[in-house]
Design an enzyme around this catalytic site. Sequence first.
Site, PDB file in Angstrom:
ATOM      1  N   GLY A  41     -15.318 130.852 146.243  1.00 45.73           N
ATOM      2  CA  GLY A  41     -16.185 131.947 145.797  1.00 45.73           C
ATOM      3  C   GLY A  41     -17.309 131.576 144.856  1.00 45.73           C
ATOM      4  N   ASP A 100     -16.084 132.807 140.258  1.00 45.90           N
ATOM      5  CA  ASP A 100     -16.894 133.946 140.676  1.00 45.90           C
ATOM      6  C   ASP A 100     -16.542 135.212 139.906  1.00 45.90           C
ATOM      7  OD1 ASP A 100     -14.378 134.168 141.876  1.00 45.90           O
ATOM      8  OD2 ASP A 100     -15.116 134.505 143.905  1.00 45.90           O
ATOM      9  N   GLU A 103     -10.535 138.845 137.366  1.00 40.99           N
ATOM     10  CA  GLU A 103      -9.909 140.153 137.527  1.00 40.99           C
ATOM     11  C   GLU A 103      -8.644 140.198 136.670  1.00 40.99           C
ATOM     12  OE1 GLU A 103      -9.106 141.472 141.564  1.00 40.99           O
ATOM     13  OE2 GLU A 103      -9.084 143.539 140.914  1.00 40.99           O
ATOM     14  N   VAL A 154     -16.500 143.650 145.572  1.00 34.43           N
ATOM     15  CA  VAL A 154     -17.877 143.187 145.729  1.00 34.43           C
ATOM     16  C   VAL A 154     -17.950 141.905 146.561  1.00 34.43           C
ATOM     17  CG1 VAL A 154     -18.765 144.290 143.642  1.00 34.43           C
ATOM     18  CG2 VAL A 154     -17.772 141.994 143.482  1.00 34.43           C
TER      19      VAL A 154
HETATM   20  P1  5GP Z   1      -7.569 137.136 139.336  1.00 35.43           P
HETATM   21  O1  5GP Z   1      -6.712 135.945 139.531  1.00 35.43           O
HETATM   22  O2  5GP Z   1      -8.422 137.066 138.078  1.00 35.43           O
HETATM   23  O3  5GP Z   1      -6.823 138.428 139.434  1.00 35.43           O
HETATM   24  O4  5GP Z   1      -8.512 137.213 140.592  1.00 35.43           O
HETATM   25  C1  5GP Z   1      -9.725 136.589 140.652  1.00 35.43           C
HETATM   26  C2  5GP Z   1     -10.022 136.251 142.075  1.00 35.43           C
HETATM   27  O5  5GP Z   1      -9.803 137.350 142.945  1.00 35.43           O
HETATM   28  C3  5GP Z   1     -11.487 135.888 142.232  1.00 35.43           C
HETATM   29  O6  5GP Z   1     -11.704 134.502 142.052  1.00 35.43           O
HETATM   30  C4  5GP Z   1     -11.782 136.338 143.633  1.00 35.43           C
HETATM   31  O7  5GP Z   1     -11.445 135.302 144.540  1.00 35.43           O
HETATM   32  C5  5GP Z   1     -10.837 137.486 143.881  1.00 35.43           C
HETATM   33  N1  5GP Z   1     -11.502 138.784 143.671  1.00 35.43           N
HETATM   34  C6  5GP Z   1     -11.208 139.706 142.723  1.00 35.43           C
HETATM   35  N2  5GP Z   1     -12.004 140.781 142.833  1.00 35.43           N
HETATM   36  C7  5GP Z   1     -12.842 140.518 143.867  1.00 35.43           C
HETATM   37  C8  5GP Z   1     -13.929 141.263 144.471  1.00 35.43           C
HETATM   38  O8  5GP Z   1     -14.301 142.380 144.082  1.00 35.43           O
HETATM   39  N3  5GP Z   1     -14.556 140.655 145.515  1.00 35.43           N
HETATM   40  C9  5GP Z   1     -14.202 139.427 145.989  1.00 35.43           C
HETATM   41  N4  5GP Z   1     -14.896 138.932 147.006  1.00 35.43           N
HETATM   42  N5  5GP Z   1     -13.184 138.710 145.445  1.00 35.43           N
HETATM   43  C10 5GP Z   1     -12.519 139.253 144.393  1.00 35.43           C
HETATM   44 MG    MG Z   2     -11.913 133.184 143.956  1.00 36.95          MG
END
Ligand code: 5GP
Ligand code: MG
Length: 178
Positions: A41, A100, A103, A154
């Site tokens: 990403g 990228d 979350e 997104v």
């Molecule tokens: P975390 O481990 O912080 O929960 O998730 C982060 C990862 O989830 C990001 O690196 C991405 O790959 C994916 N992700 C979370 N929200 C989105 C979004 O709105 N769009 C996309 N394309 N990927 C997301």
């Molecule tokens: Mg990612």
Amino acid sequence: MDKVTELYTAEEISRRVKAMASDIAVTVTDKELVVVALLNGSFIFAADLIRDLSIHNLNPQVDFITLASYGSSTKSSGKIQALKGLSIDVKNKYVLLVDDILESGRTLEFARKMVFEAGAADVSIAVLLEKPGKNTKPELKADFIGFKVPDLFVVGYGLDYANRHRELPYIGVLEHTE
Ligand code: 5GP
Ligand code: MG
């Protein structure tokens, strides 16, 4: 069919990434810097960011890691796995992790642990996007944030849905239409 509604234009992103590079350059002067970008990403963000860092005479080593989380493609899930680890030695070096979107924080927490275990002297985190209120890892904070986005899915500027939409020069909200 997928419909993508523009949220940040290419120009807005470019300005913001340049400003982030300036902020980064203030904190990492004269340290030996390694940029570690999280694939897939962040590939476009990382490509722009390192070129903007060069404007500030930062000449980092650059590496890529690939992490995957199990589960659905629009929700981040619990378990993280390294599909590709570090290729260069980060021992005693200052690492800037580039991703990228932050979350829950699970992906970056895994990455940070990995880099510290490899002997990094210090680790900072730059993310293009953050979804406020979604972070379940309060101890995991990004040091440099591009935009705080609403809790919508997104795509664009490297971000995908099922490996599509990465090529869009802007960031937009994905809406599914039948
Ligand atoms: P975390 O481990 O912080 O929960 O998730 C982060 C990862 O989830 C990001 O690196 C991405 O790959 C994916 N992700 C979370 N929200 C989105 C979004 O709105 N769009 C996309 N394309 N990927 C997301
Ligand atoms: Mg990612």
